[in-house]
Design a protein around this motif. Structure first.
Motif, PDB file in Angstrom:
ATOM      1  N   SER A 205       0.845  -1.187   0.000  1.00 21.26           N
ATOM      2  CA  SER A 205       0.000   0.000   0.000  1.00 21.26           C
ATOM      3  C   SER A 205       0.887   1.244   0.000  1.00 21.26           C
ATOM      4  O   SER A 205       1.757   1.399   0.855  1.00 21.26           O
ATOM      5  CB  SER A 205      -0.904   0.004   1.237  1.00 21.26           C
TER       6      SER A 205
ATOM      7  N   LYS B 286       0.768   5.526  -0.274  1.00 20.64           N
ATOM      8  CA  LYS B 286      -0.056   6.726  -0.201  1.00 20.64           C
ATOM      9  C   LYS B 286       0.825   7.962  -0.405  1.00 20.64           C
ATOM     10  O   LYS B 286       2.029   7.926  -0.196  1.00 20.64           O
ATOM     11  CB  LYS B 286      -0.768   6.807   1.150  1.00 20.64           C
TER      12      LYS B 286
ATOM     13  N   SER C 157       1.600  13.811  -8.721  1.00 17.70           N
ATOM     14  CA  SER C 157       1.172  13.664 -10.115  1.00 17.70           C
ATOM     15  C   SER C 157       2.332  13.461 -11.078  1.00 17.70           C
ATOM     16  O   SER C 157       2.140  12.975 -12.195  1.00 17.70           O
ATOM     17  CB  SER C 157       0.365  14.889 -10.541  1.00 17.70           C
TER      18      SER C 157
ATOM     19  N   ARG D 282       4.265  -0.999 -12.420  1.00 18.31           N
ATOM     20  CA  ARG D 282       2.931  -0.502 -12.696  1.00 18.31           C
ATOM     21  C   ARG D 282       3.026   0.953 -13.159  1.00 18.31           C
ATOM     22  O   ARG D 282       3.676   1.775 -12.492  1.00 18.31           O
ATOM     23  CB  ARG D 282       2.071  -0.572 -11.431  1.00 18.31           C
TER      24      ARG D 282
ATOM     25  N   LEU E 297       1.497   4.691 -13.824  1.00 13.26           N
ATOM     26  CA  LEU E 297       0.552   5.510 -13.085  1.00 13.26           C
ATOM     27  C   LEU E 297       0.003   6.617 -13.973  1.00 13.26           C
ATOM     28  O   LEU E 297       0.652   7.046 -14.931  1.00 13.26           O
ATOM     29  CB  LEU E 297       1.220   6.118 -11.848  1.00 13.26           C
ATOM     30  N   ASN E 298      -1.160   7.094 -13.594  1.00 13.93           N
ATOM     31  CA  ASN E 298      -1.795   8.184 -14.343  1.00 13.93           C
ATOM     32  C   ASN E 298      -2.396   9.185 -13.365  1.00 13.93           C
ATOM     33  O   ASN E 298      -3.601   9.445 -13.354  1.00 13.93           O
ATOM     34  CB  ASN E 298      -2.861   7.636 -15.292  1.00 13.93           C
TER      35      ASN E 298
ATOM     36  N   GLU F 209      -2.484   8.915 -10.032  1.00  9.32           N
ATOM     37  CA  GLU F 209      -3.061   8.378  -8.796  1.00  9.32           C
ATOM     38  C   GLU F 209      -2.325   8.914  -7.566  1.00  9.32           C
ATOM     39  O   GLU F 209      -1.114   9.111  -7.591  1.00  9.32           O
ATOM     40  CB  GLU F 209      -2.990   6.847  -8.789  1.00  9.32           C
ATOM     41  N   SER F 210      -3.067   9.132  -6.491  1.00 12.72           N
ATOM     42  CA  SER F 210      -2.454   9.585  -5.236  1.00 12.72           C
ATOM     43  C   SER F 210      -2.168   8.415  -4.298  1.00 12.72           C
ATOM     44  O   SER F 210      -1.444   8.570  -3.310  1.00 12.72           O
ATOM     45  CB  SER F 210      -3.365  10.587  -4.533  1.00 12.72           C
ATOM     46  N   SER F 211      -2.746   7.259  -4.575  1.00 14.62           N
ATOM     47  CA  SER F 211      -2.500   6.071  -3.768  1.00 14.62           C
ATOM     48  C   SER F 211      -2.490   4.849  -4.671  1.00 14.62           C
ATOM     49  O   SER F 211      -2.978   4.894  -5.808  1.00 14.62           O
ATOM     50  CB  SER F 211      -3.562   5.917  -2.671  1.00 14.62           C
ATOM     51  N   LEU F 212      -1.947   3.756  -4.159  1.00 15.26           N
ATOM     52  CA  LEU F 212      -1.783   2.567  -4.986  1.00 15.26           C
ATOM     53  C   LEU F 212      -1.720   1.340  -4.089  1.00 15.26           C
ATOM     54  O   LEU F 212      -1.101   1.365  -3.019  1.00 15.26           O
ATOM     55  CB  LEU F 212      -0.487   2.680  -5.793  1.00 15.26           C
ATOM     56  N   ASN F 213      -2.374   0.267  -4.510  1.00  9.09           N
ATOM     57  CA  ASN F 213      -2.288  -1.025  -3.836  1.00  9.09           C
ATOM     58  C   ASN F 213      -1.821  -2.060  -4.855  1.00  9.09           C
ATOM     59  O   ASN F 213      -2.453  -2.243  -5.901  1.00  9.09           O
ATOM     60  CB  ASN F 213      -3.644  -1.440  -3.258  1.00  9.09           C
TER      61      ASN F 213
END
Length: 292
Positions: free
Chosen positions: A230, A232, A236, A254, A256-257, A259-263
């Motif tokens: 996880s 957080k 950007s 992965r 990103l586009n 996102e402010s958080s990612l799991n």
């Protein structure tokens, strides 16, 4: 059997990695976040989560924010007290999510002399540079060098480390300053400076802050990790997250586009230490994780 063998191999790799690191000088080399350890012990400078006091404690799992300190050039460097260049004046701060910012400092008075207790003062560093009687203020530390042998251990006949710093000073208005020189003997001991010999500090680098393209202080990873990573506080301008083994092999990535958080599902990874690399068009930064 094969899976057990892989886990044992990963464990042995971690042990060997730890031994290699601990056998060498662990120095302040660049602006970044660090865990600050007392050389020759397993104690680290820690903000007590209950009392708010600054004390020595055993290492907590992962990059626990009560043990991670940003050590950078002081935002109000008292250059007028250092030949006009302010070299070496540092601020040491911590941020505990949901609690706030803390600054390493002292609230000592002149009668304390060089024997002072260091505290974690709530809030940011204070601008006292205009007060010439205050020298470098009470939250402006100086990274210094102590004589050590090739392994980084104290040695009065050794040579100073050439590529970093392994000691810590604090100037006060009433003396030539105090330095870390009281080695802790038990968890809960206060962080004390004195005017005696200089003890060695291990600056364990958690994350470099030299890449200005990222707001590194905002990124938080729950650590250690079991089956899901996880993240957080992503900004950007981070376009990709990749995970590498200690041997440099990419095991997961992965794109990103914004996102402010990612799991991330990392259940397929074997137990051990990995490097998480956050990439952007202007650079990258890394964090370590431990997969359980």
């Amino acid at each position: 059997m094969k899976k057990i063998t892989l886990k044992i191999s990963a464990f042995l790799l971690l042990v060997m990695f730890g031994l290699q690191v601990d056998a060498q000088p662990i120095l302040w080399t660049e602006d970044g976040t660090y865990k600050i350890g007392a050389r020759g012990t397993n104690f680290f400078m820690t903000i007590n989560g209950t009392t708010g006091a600054l004390e020595w404690n055993t290492e907590l799992p992962g990059d626990d924010p009560t043990q991670v300190w940003a050590i950078v050039g002081h935002r109000f460097a008292a250059s007028e007290h250092d030949g006009g260049n302010g070299a070496g004046y540092m601020e040491i701060t911590a941020t505990i999510p949901g609690v706030g910012n803390f600054t390493m400092a002292t609230d000592a008075v002149s009668t304390d002399g060089n024997n002072i207790t260091i505290i974690a003062r709530p809030g940011d560093p204070i601008d006292k540079t205009a007060d010439l009687t205050d020298l470098s203020g009470l939250d402006q530390f100086q990274r210094r060098k102590a004589k050590v042998d090739a392994n980084g251990d104290p040695d009065s006949g050794g040579t100073n480390p050439a590529d970093g710093n392994n000691a810590l000073f604090l100037k006060t208005p009433w003396s030539n300053g105090a330095r870390y020189g009281v080695t802790p003997t038990a968890a809960g001991d206060p962080v004390e400076f004195n005017g005696g010999g200089i003890d060695v500090i291990d600056y364990h680098l958690v994350q470099s802050l030299s890449t200005k393209a990222f707001n590194a202080s905002s990124i938080f990873i729950a650590n250690p990790v079991k089956n899901e990573l996880s993240v957080k506080g992503l900004t950007s301008n981070i376009s990709q997250v990749a995970i590498y083994s200690l041997l440099g092999q990419e095991v997961l990535s992965r794109k990103l586009n914004g996102e402010s958080s990612l799991n991330l599902d990392i259940s397929a990874l074997t137990s051990g230490m990995y490097i998480v690399d956050f990439k952007g068009e202007n650079g990258s930064l890394t964090k370590k994780i431990v997969k359980q």
